[in-house]
Design a protein around this motif. Structure first.
Motif, PDB file in Angstrom:
ATOM      1  N   LYS A  26       0.831  -1.198   0.000  1.00  0.00           N
ATOM      2  CA  LYS A  26       0.000   0.000   0.000  1.00  0.00           C
ATOM      3  C   LYS A  26       0.870   1.254   0.000  1.00  0.00           C
ATOM      4  N   ALA A  27       0.336   2.328  -0.602  1.00  0.00           N
ATOM      5  CA  ALA A  27       1.078   3.583  -0.701  1.00  0.00           C
ATOM      6  C   ALA A  27       0.114   4.757  -0.609  1.00  0.00           C
ATOM      7  N   ASP A  28       0.665   5.965  -0.646  1.00  0.00           N
ATOM      8  CA  ASP A  28      -0.161   7.170  -0.547  1.00  0.00           C
ATOM      9  C   ASP A  28      -0.832   7.523  -1.867  1.00  0.00           C
ATOM     10  N   ALA A  29      -0.249   7.105  -2.984  1.00  0.00           N
ATOM     11  CA  ALA A  29      -0.831   7.428  -4.291  1.00  0.00           C
ATOM     12  C   ALA A  29      -0.361   6.439  -5.338  1.00  0.00           C
ATOM     13  N   ILE A  30      -1.220   6.200  -6.313  1.00  0.00           N
ATOM     14  CA  ILE A  30      -0.877   5.444  -7.515  1.00  0.00           C
ATOM     15  C   ILE A  30      -0.513   6.462  -8.587  1.00  0.00           C
ATOM     16  N   PHE A  31       0.642   6.323  -9.166  1.00  0.00           N
ATOM     17  CA  PHE A  31       1.142   7.259 -10.173  1.00  0.00           C
ATOM     18  C   PHE A  31       1.338   6.471 -11.457  1.00  0.00           C
ATOM     19  N   CYS A  32       0.405   6.639 -12.385  1.00  0.00           N
ATOM     20  CA  CYS A  32       0.430   5.897 -13.642  1.00  0.00           C
ATOM     21  C   CYS A  32       1.051   6.745 -14.736  1.00  0.00           C
ATOM     22  N   LEU A  33       2.148   6.277 -15.297  1.00  0.00           N
ATOM     23  CA  LEU A  33       2.792   6.938 -16.426  1.00  0.00           C
ATOM     24  C   LEU A  33       2.078   6.454 -17.679  1.00  0.00           C
ATOM     25  N   SER A  34       1.120   7.243 -18.112  1.00  0.00           N
ATOM     26  CA  SER A  34       0.187   6.814 -19.155  1.00  0.00           C
ATOM     27  C   SER A  34       0.905   6.613 -20.487  1.00  0.00           C
ATOM     28  N   ASP A 124       4.883   8.101  -0.449  1.00  0.00           N
ATOM     29  CA  ASP A 124       5.347   7.061  -1.354  1.00  0.00           C
ATOM     30  C   ASP A 124       4.303   6.798  -2.435  1.00  0.00           C
ATOM     31  N   PHE A 125       4.770   6.117  -3.482  1.00  0.00           N
ATOM     32  CA  PHE A 125       3.941   5.888  -4.675  1.00  0.00           C
ATOM     33  C   PHE A 125       3.967   4.424  -5.081  1.00  0.00           C
ATOM     34  N   ILE A 126       2.893   4.026  -5.746  1.00  0.00           N
ATOM     35  CA  ILE A 126       2.931   2.858  -6.606  1.00  0.00           C
ATOM     36  C   ILE A 126       3.012   3.390  -8.031  1.00  0.00           C
ATOM     37  N   LEU A 127       4.130   3.185  -8.702  1.00  0.00           N
ATOM     38  CA  LEU A 127       4.289   3.614 -10.085  1.00  0.00           C
ATOM     39  C   LEU A 127       3.753   2.516 -10.999  1.00  0.00           C
ATOM     40  N   VAL A 128       2.916   2.879 -11.944  1.00  0.00           N
ATOM     41  CA  VAL A 128       2.336   1.899 -12.865  1.00  0.00           C
ATOM     42  C   VAL A 128       2.876   2.145 -14.267  1.00  0.00           C
ATOM     43  N   GLN A 129       3.441   1.103 -14.849  1.00  0.00           N
ATOM     44  CA  GLN A 129       3.983   1.174 -16.205  1.00  0.00           C
ATOM     45  C   GLN A 129       3.989  -0.235 -16.795  1.00  0.00           C
ATOM     46  N   LYS A 130       4.228  -0.335 -18.080  1.00  0.00           N
ATOM     47  CA  LYS A 130       4.295  -1.634 -18.735  1.00  0.00           C
ATOM     48  C   LYS A 130       5.407  -2.481 -18.107  1.00  0.00           C
ATOM     49  N   PRO A 131       5.246  -3.811 -18.108  1.00  0.00           N
ATOM     50  CA  PRO A 131       6.278  -4.664 -17.506  1.00  0.00           C
ATOM     51  C   PRO A 131       7.674  -4.429 -18.076  1.00  0.00           C
ATOM     52  N   HIS A 132       7.751  -4.241 -19.387  1.00  0.00           N
ATOM     53  CA  HIS A 132       9.070  -4.125 -20.014  1.00  0.00           C
ATOM     54  C   HIS A 132       9.643  -2.710 -19.947  1.00  0.00           C
ATOM     55  N   MET A 133       8.944  -1.797 -19.257  1.00  0.00           N
ATOM     56  CA  MET A 133       9.484  -0.448 -19.058  1.00  0.00           C
ATOM     57  C   MET A 133       9.778  -0.148 -17.592  1.00  0.00           C
ATOM     58  N   GLN A 134       9.656  -1.159 -16.747  1.00  0.00           N
ATOM     59  CA  GLN A 134       9.838  -0.933 -15.318  1.00  0.00           C
ATOM     60  C   GLN A 134      11.227  -0.412 -14.964  1.00  0.00           C
ATOM     61  N   ARG A 135      12.242  -1.031 -15.518  1.00  0.00           N
ATOM     62  CA  ARG A 135      13.604  -0.652 -15.111  1.00  0.00           C
ATOM     63  C   ARG A 135      13.929   0.783 -15.520  1.00  0.00           C
TER      64      ARG A 135
END
Length: 220
Positions: A26-34, A124-135
């Motif tokens: 869990k985190a304070d916000a979900i941050f999705c890099l659209s 803190d954040f949960i960053l959301v991105q495609k699996p192959h762009m995580q790194r």
């Protein structure tokens, strides 16, 4: 000439390197890099509805026109992602939109500015991105917003199951090759932190370039 099976083996090596597989919390916000993949909006909505964070930020403008990351919609990525989340049950007042960013660095810097202007200070954040762009997201966030804690999350697709009617396996391999080049080169430009690239991963990268997977390489 490489066979399809040989290409898949090389591509899977890059996929496994790019995908960090961090434990979710869990985190304070979900941050999705659209982006051009609405599955990220759906995943962000699921995380919100499952109680992982009380706020979603969608960041992304209109970008990548004419390249592999071009979206099929005409509005900003943030807008279409926000509407997708609302349709899935996320309250509109729990969504923030940052509709100007055109790359990963801008996603982070423009979102940082937006939150400061609104007086919102997630720890803190949960960053959301495609699996192959995580790194690459990891390396960029560590460079541009190092004081914040985060974990990166993606829809749980394997390399084999990730492609769909909008994103082909071929395009995915081109993108992974280009992102590996960026992981190596962007620290020199101050865009990201340095990361070790194992020899076998770099060897797979070189073999895929020789096989013609060059459409997402950095333009000189």
């Amino acid at each position: 000439m490489l066979t399809e099976k040989e290409i898949d083996v090389l591509a899977k090596k890059l996929w496994d390197y790019h995908f960090l597989n961090q434990p979710l919390h869990k985190a304070d916000a979900i941050f999705c890099l659209s982006s051009n993949d609405l599955r990220l909006a759906e995943w962000s909505a699921k995380l919100f509805l499952d109680g992982y964070a009380p706020l979603i930020i969608f960041s992304g403008g209109i970008s990548h026109i004419g390249d592999l990351l071009e979206a099929k919609w005409k509005c900003t990525d943030a807008e279409i992602f926000g509407e997708t989340a609302v349709k899935l049950g996320v309250p509109r007042d729990k969504i923030l939109l940052e509709p100007e960013a055109t790359n990963t660095g801008e996603n982070i810097l423009f979102t940082k500015k937006l939150l400061e202007e609104k007086g919102i200070h997630p720890g803190d954040f949960i960053l959301v991105q495609k699996p192959h762009m995580q790194r690459r997201v990891y390396a960029t966030f560590k460079k541009l917003w190092p004081e914040k804690d985060f974990v990166i999350s993606s829809p749980s697709f394997s390399f084999k199951k990730f492609p769909n009617k909008d994103i082909s396996k071929e395009d995915t391999i081109h993108l992974m090759v280009g992102d590996l080049e960026r992981i190596k080169e962007y620290p020199k430009k101050g865009f990201a932190i340095e990361q070790e690239i194992p020899k076998d991963v770099w060897g797979a990268y070189e073999a895929l370039i020789k096989a013609g997977y060059t459409k997402h390489l950095i333009k000189s």
